[in-house]
Scaffold this active site. Structure first.
Site, PDB file in Angstrom:
ATOM      1  N   GLU A 166      42.732  42.195  27.909  1.00  0.00           N
ATOM      2  CA  GLU A 166      41.747  42.264  28.987  1.00  0.00           C
ATOM      3  C   GLU A 166      42.434  41.960  30.312  1.00  0.00           C
ATOM      4  OE1 GLU A 166      37.715  39.743  30.299  1.00  0.00           O
ATOM      5  OE2 GLU A 166      38.564  39.540  28.288  1.00  0.00           O
TER       6      GLU A 166
ATOM      7  N   GLU B 245      36.369  38.756  38.830  1.00  0.00           N
ATOM      8  CA  GLU B 245      35.252  37.957  38.336  1.00  0.00           C
ATOM      9  C   GLU B 245      34.814  37.104  39.509  1.00  0.00           C
ATOM     10  OE1 GLU B 245      35.082  37.105  33.897  1.00  0.00           O
ATOM     11  OE2 GLU B 245      37.104  36.465  34.472  1.00  0.00           O
TER      12      GLU B 245
END
Length: 446
Positions: free
Chosen positions: A226, A231
């Site tokens: 990932e 974020e």
């Protein structure tokens, strides 16, 4: 969260696999983006997005009965993993009315709460049956984002994982769902809340969540590398590579999955922590936020560069553009940790300074991340956190640690401000908008 339609769903003949229903036509919202050349010229690409299958109405293949209601499986339709896959189908989605997902040209808006639905996750498509794949090495990925309507406890995320381009369609005989219906999700947490994994229902060992009315944890998880490009909310942001031992999606079982959903966080084949660069955590508390250098009260551009040395990923650099000004990422202000980008040296020094176990290096570090970066799927999502209330992003974490110690403070949010009960009731109207996506060689997109 799960749509209830009243139309017929065709019986599909399969031995084991996630199936596609026909109760509602699946129409992917369009989303244009730009592919750029080294010369700086960019060409518009007509893409679209698809909703993750985990959010979809899951029902009997020959009727209207829910296979999954709230956070529990129907015991008759789903007595075991294989029977569940034979008996159940995921169906088409009403993107705006049910899930709060809207697109306009090159812009995509994800609303937090729409009716009973909470959050969403979508993937960029190359065509109606295939995810768009990206090779990140020696390229850069650029997008605009508006996080002004994302308070504490929420995460408007843009990231890549090593999902199969067809959502696992070709691997499992009779799978009629595939990427068209958003199947095949995986990430470095080896999530065990996914309802169908590798063509099987995740029924056996399923435990409904005590805090999330729509979720639970099953006996299987789904793992893959990932790359968290973004974020963030209006208070804090981080970008984080998470390598795994395999560059492809793999299935795991029980606590051997590791990650958020298991008792042994570091017991799996992936790095659930990653090597993160959060400006606030790295000691610059005035770089990002409302009224800060990167002013989150208005839209800005995020540029991420993947620099390779001899074919191996050596550095992940970050720039911002706001009000016409190019702004380099903030420098670390932590003693013993230098730089404003992610390198192997930065990651090792950061883990030492913060007293964190170096799981990143144990799973191959930047080199392993680079090995996975040649074929990744773009994911855009909005979510809240039933495990740690997003404190790892925007507050002090761990909760029992001294906030004055290096690496503990990650943002200005109070502990508990991101509790899902709070954000879902008080900030149901939250949203994030991504737009103007560009991809190409380093230096070509901004």
């Amino acid at each position: 969260m799960y749509q209830r339609a009243l139309l017929f769903s065709a019986l599909l003949s399969v031995s084991r696999a996630q199936q596609a229903g026909t109760a509602q036509e699946e129409v992917h919202p369009s989303l244009t983006w730009q592919r750029c050349e080294a010369s700086g010229s960019c060409t518009e690409v007509a893409g679209s997005v698809v909703l993750d299958s985990n959010w979809r109405w899951t029902h009997s293949v020959d009727g209207y009965t829910n296979c999954y209601t709230g956070n529990e499986w129907d015991a008759t339709l789903c007595p075991d993993n294989e029977s569940c896959a034979q008996n159940c189908a995921v169906d088409g989605a009403d993107y705006e009315a049910t899930y709060g997902i809207t697109s306009n040209g090159d812009s995509l808006t994800l609303k937090f709460v729409t009716g009973s639905n909470v959050g969403s996750r979508v993937y960029l498509m190359e065509d109606d049956e295939t995810y768009q794949m990206f090779d990140l090495l020696n390229n850069e990925f650029t997008f605009d984002v508006d996080v002004s309507n994302l308070p504490c406890g929420l995460n408007g995320a843009l990231y890549f994982t090593s999902m199969d381009a067809d959502g696992g369609l070709s691997k499992y005989e009779g799978n009629t769902a595939g990427a068209k219906y958003g199947t095949g999700y995986c990430d470095s947490q080896c999530p065990r809340d996914i309802k169908f994994i590798n063509g099987l229902g995740n029924v056996e060992g399923w435990e409904p969540s005590d805090s999330d009315a729509n979720a639970g944890v099953g006996g299987m998880g789904t793992c893959c590398p990932e790359m968290d490009i973004w974020e963030a909310n209006s208070i804090s942001t981080a970008y984080t590579p998470h390598p795994c031992d395999s560059v492809e999606q793999t299935m795991c079982e029980g606590d051997s999955c590791g990650g958020t959903y298991s008792d042994d966080r570091y017991g799996g084949t992936c790095d659930p922590d990653g090597c993160d660069f959060n400006s606030y955590r790295m000691g610059n508390t005035s770089f990002y936020g409302p009224g800060a250098i990167i002013d989150t009260s208005s839209k800005f551009t995020v540029v991420t560069q993947f620099i390779a040395d001899g074919g191996s990923l050596s550095e992940i650099k970050r720039f911002y553009v706001q009000n016409g000004e190019v702004i380099p990422n903030s420098e670390s202000n932590i003693s013993g940790v230098e730089g404003n980008s992610i390198t192997s040296e930065f990651c090792t020094a950061q883990k030492t300074a913060f007293g964190d176990e170096d799981i990143f290096a144990q799973h191959g570090g930047l080199s392993a991340m680079g090995d996975a970066a040649s074929a990744m799927v773009l994911i855009l999502s909005i979510w809240d956190d039933h495990h740690s209330s997003m404190m790892w992003l925007d507050s002090s974490y761990p909760t029992d640690a001294d906030p004055s110690q290096p690496g503990v403070a990650r943002g200005t949010c109070e502990q508990g401000a991101g509790d899902p009960d709070v954000v879902e009731s008080e900030h149901a109207d939250a949203s994030v908008t991504f737009s103007n996506i560009k991809f190409g060689p380093i230096g070509s997109t901004f």
